[in-house]
Motif scaffolding. Sequence first.
Motif, PDB file in Angstrom:
ATOM      1  N   LYS A 147       4.401  -4.785  15.712  1.00  0.00           N
ATOM      2  CA  LYS A 147       4.008  -5.472  14.473  1.00  0.00           C
ATOM      3  C   LYS A 147       3.044  -6.609  14.772  1.00  0.00           C
ATOM      4  O   LYS A 147       2.023  -6.769  14.092  1.00  0.00           O
ATOM      5  CB  LYS A 147       5.244  -5.992  13.747  1.00  0.00           C
ATOM      6  CG  LYS A 147       4.920  -6.693  12.435  1.00  0.00           C
ATOM      7  CD  LYS A 147       6.187  -7.087  11.680  1.00  0.00           C
ATOM      8  CE  LYS A 147       5.841  -7.789  10.367  1.00  0.00           C
ATOM      9  NZ  LYS A 147       7.078  -8.140   9.593  1.00  0.00           N
ATOM     10  N   LEU A 162      -0.843  -6.794  13.336  1.00  0.00           N
ATOM     11  CA  LEU A 162      -1.308  -7.920  12.527  1.00  0.00           C
ATOM     12  C   LEU A 162      -2.513  -8.598  13.178  1.00  0.00           C
ATOM     13  O   LEU A 162      -3.477  -8.963  12.500  1.00  0.00           O
ATOM     14  CB  LEU A 162      -0.171  -8.929  12.334  1.00  0.00           C
ATOM     15  CG  LEU A 162       0.983  -8.464  11.444  1.00  0.00           C
ATOM     16  CD1 LEU A 162       2.129  -9.467  11.492  1.00  0.00           C
ATOM     17  CD2 LEU A 162       0.514  -8.272  10.009  1.00  0.00           C
ATOM     18  N   LEU A 182       3.771  -1.696   7.344  1.00  0.00           N
ATOM     19  CA  LEU A 182       2.849  -2.832   7.188  1.00  0.00           C
ATOM     20  C   LEU A 182       1.635  -2.524   6.329  1.00  0.00           C
ATOM     21  O   LEU A 182       0.980  -3.453   5.837  1.00  0.00           O
ATOM     22  CB  LEU A 182       2.345  -3.279   8.562  1.00  0.00           C
ATOM     23  CG  LEU A 182       3.241  -4.095   9.465  1.00  0.00           C
ATOM     24  CD1 LEU A 182       2.501  -4.425  10.745  1.00  0.00           C
ATOM     25  CD2 LEU A 182       3.664  -5.394   8.764  1.00  0.00           C
ATOM     26  N   ARG A 183       1.296  -1.281   6.177  1.00  0.00           N
ATOM     27  CA  ARG A 183      -0.020  -0.890   5.677  1.00  0.00           C
ATOM     28  C   ARG A 183      -0.436  -1.619   4.403  1.00  0.00           C
ATOM     29  O   ARG A 183      -1.564  -2.090   4.278  1.00  0.00           O
ATOM     30  CB  ARG A 183      -0.073   0.627   5.458  1.00  0.00           C
ATOM     31  CG  ARG A 183      -1.454   1.109   5.058  1.00  0.00           C
ATOM     32  CD  ARG A 183      -1.547   2.615   4.941  1.00  0.00           C
ATOM     33  NE  ARG A 183      -2.899   2.965   4.581  1.00  0.00           N
ATOM     34  CZ  ARG A 183      -3.353   2.972   3.330  1.00  0.00           C
ATOM     35  NH1 ARG A 183      -2.540   2.684   2.326  1.00  0.00           N
ATOM     36  NH2 ARG A 183      -4.610   3.264   3.077  1.00  0.00           N
ATOM     37  N   ASP A 184       0.448  -1.737   3.437  1.00  0.00           N
ATOM     38  CA  ASP A 184       0.084  -2.348   2.158  1.00  0.00           C
ATOM     39  C   ASP A 184      -0.168  -3.842   2.271  1.00  0.00           C
ATOM     40  O   ASP A 184      -0.705  -4.447   1.334  1.00  0.00           O
ATOM     41  CB  ASP A 184       1.173  -2.074   1.122  1.00  0.00           C
ATOM     42  CG  ASP A 184       1.229  -0.619   0.704  1.00  0.00           C
ATOM     43  OD1 ASP A 184       0.247   0.108   0.942  1.00  0.00           O
ATOM     44  OD2 ASP A 184       2.264  -0.201   0.153  1.00  0.00           O
ATOM     45  N   THR A 185       0.206  -4.451   3.384  1.00  0.00           N
ATOM     46  CA  THR A 185       0.002  -5.898   3.553  1.00  0.00           C
ATOM     47  C   THR A 185      -1.227  -6.210   4.395  1.00  0.00           C
ATOM     48  O   THR A 185      -1.586  -7.382   4.526  1.00  0.00           O
ATOM     49  CB  THR A 185       1.229  -6.541   4.210  1.00  0.00           C
ATOM     50  OG1 THR A 185       1.328  -6.104   5.576  1.00  0.00           O
ATOM     51  CG2 THR A 185       2.509  -6.167   3.466  1.00  0.00           C
ATOM     52  N   ASP A 206      -5.536  -6.356  12.801  1.00  0.00           N
ATOM     53  CA  ASP A 206      -6.060  -6.406  11.442  1.00  0.00           C
ATOM     54  C   ASP A 206      -7.045  -7.554  11.272  1.00  0.00           C
ATOM     55  O   ASP A 206      -8.116  -7.392  10.673  1.00  0.00           O
ATOM     56  CB  ASP A 206      -4.891  -6.557  10.458  1.00  0.00           C
ATOM     57  CG  ASP A 206      -5.322  -6.488   9.009  1.00  0.00           C
ATOM     58  OD1 ASP A 206      -5.986  -5.497   8.629  1.00  0.00           O
ATOM     59  OD2 ASP A 206      -5.002  -7.424   8.247  1.00  0.00           O
TER      60      ASP A 206
END
Length: 389
Positions: free
Chosen positions: A72, A76, A118-121, A79
């Motif tokens: 995770k 992040l 996590l994708r939607d965030t 991203d």
Amino acid sequence: MAWRIENGSTLVDGRWCDGPLYIAGAGLAPAIDGARRLDASGLLILPGIVDIHGDAFERHIMPRPGVRFDTKLALLDTDRQLVANGITTAFHGVTVSWEPGLRSAEAAQAFVQTLTELRDTLACDTRLHLRWETFALDEAVQVARWLELSPAPILAFNDHTTGSVLKGTIARKIGQMAERSGVSRDDYMALLDRVWSRRDAVPAAIEGLAARARAHGNVLLAHDEASPGERTRFRALGAASSEFPLTLDTAEAARAVGEDVILGAPNVVRGGSHNGALDAGDAVRRNLCTVLTSDYHYPSPLYAAFTLAGGDLDKLASLWPLVSGNPARVARLADRGSLRCGQRADLILVDAADMSHPQVVATIVAGEIVYARRALDRDLMSNLAHAAE
């Protein structure tokens, strides 16, 4: 929120336009009264980069051999790096292999699960590129299940096993591969021998997984094709693009019938391949490459387009589809890759005062400002704070 982006040079269908660009919600729209003004003076406004093959996230998971971080945390951090480099859509190339360690089936399972959660965030529209090692026969069933995920993953057929055994282009990396897997070189070679012993079952496994992908509508790619004959074989299975072909005649065979050829942008930025493969810059100039990807370095798609342009903005306009419109087409994402009205509002604002070192000033994904390195109007920071609420 509605935006009016003005005073920049906007790339629309290969031409530079000086008029304002309007965003309403997640899309590009006609003129809107009362839209928030965003001043892009001195900046280029470009369609967002669509990266259909990138595995630099692996360095966030394992920055040194045997030194592993939480998936995770890695995603992040990745991203943030993606949007800072103008990548608005990314297909993470997760390898599903017979190796232990970083590219094991267990590691892939953890990665897919974490990305799904996590994708939607995430700021970047982040998707899956399943790189199935074709000798990972026991993992084919799980890969077939993942093909049914939404959004649909890309599936690439990878064979790094044959090259390792036959001492081809991969053999010299055996030490690195053993280190990545967390085993000794001798243990790795013993495992490789066991895997190689099942080689007669590989063609049927490829055909079976290709059939599942075709039935579900997944984009199929063939990685590291070594000959026109391999291109013909994978074309028949439904892989309509050649990803990282190893030879010039393979790329020529794909382009001769109008197929896309996908190569790495770092190859262009560095002035050649790091492992003796095709020169991507030369391939672009010869119309033998239609898509450039980040491969292992997220800044490279932006830099590659500007490097190839050589300071010529009109040439940049003709080259930008290599990192935006063309990969969107290959991935069957018809809603992005251009700044036409009605398209999804995925775009980047770039300071190209020094065209050899362009800088992303802001990144907008689906109408949201997800990255900004300087204020573009007096209220931008408050707008960003409002958008984050």
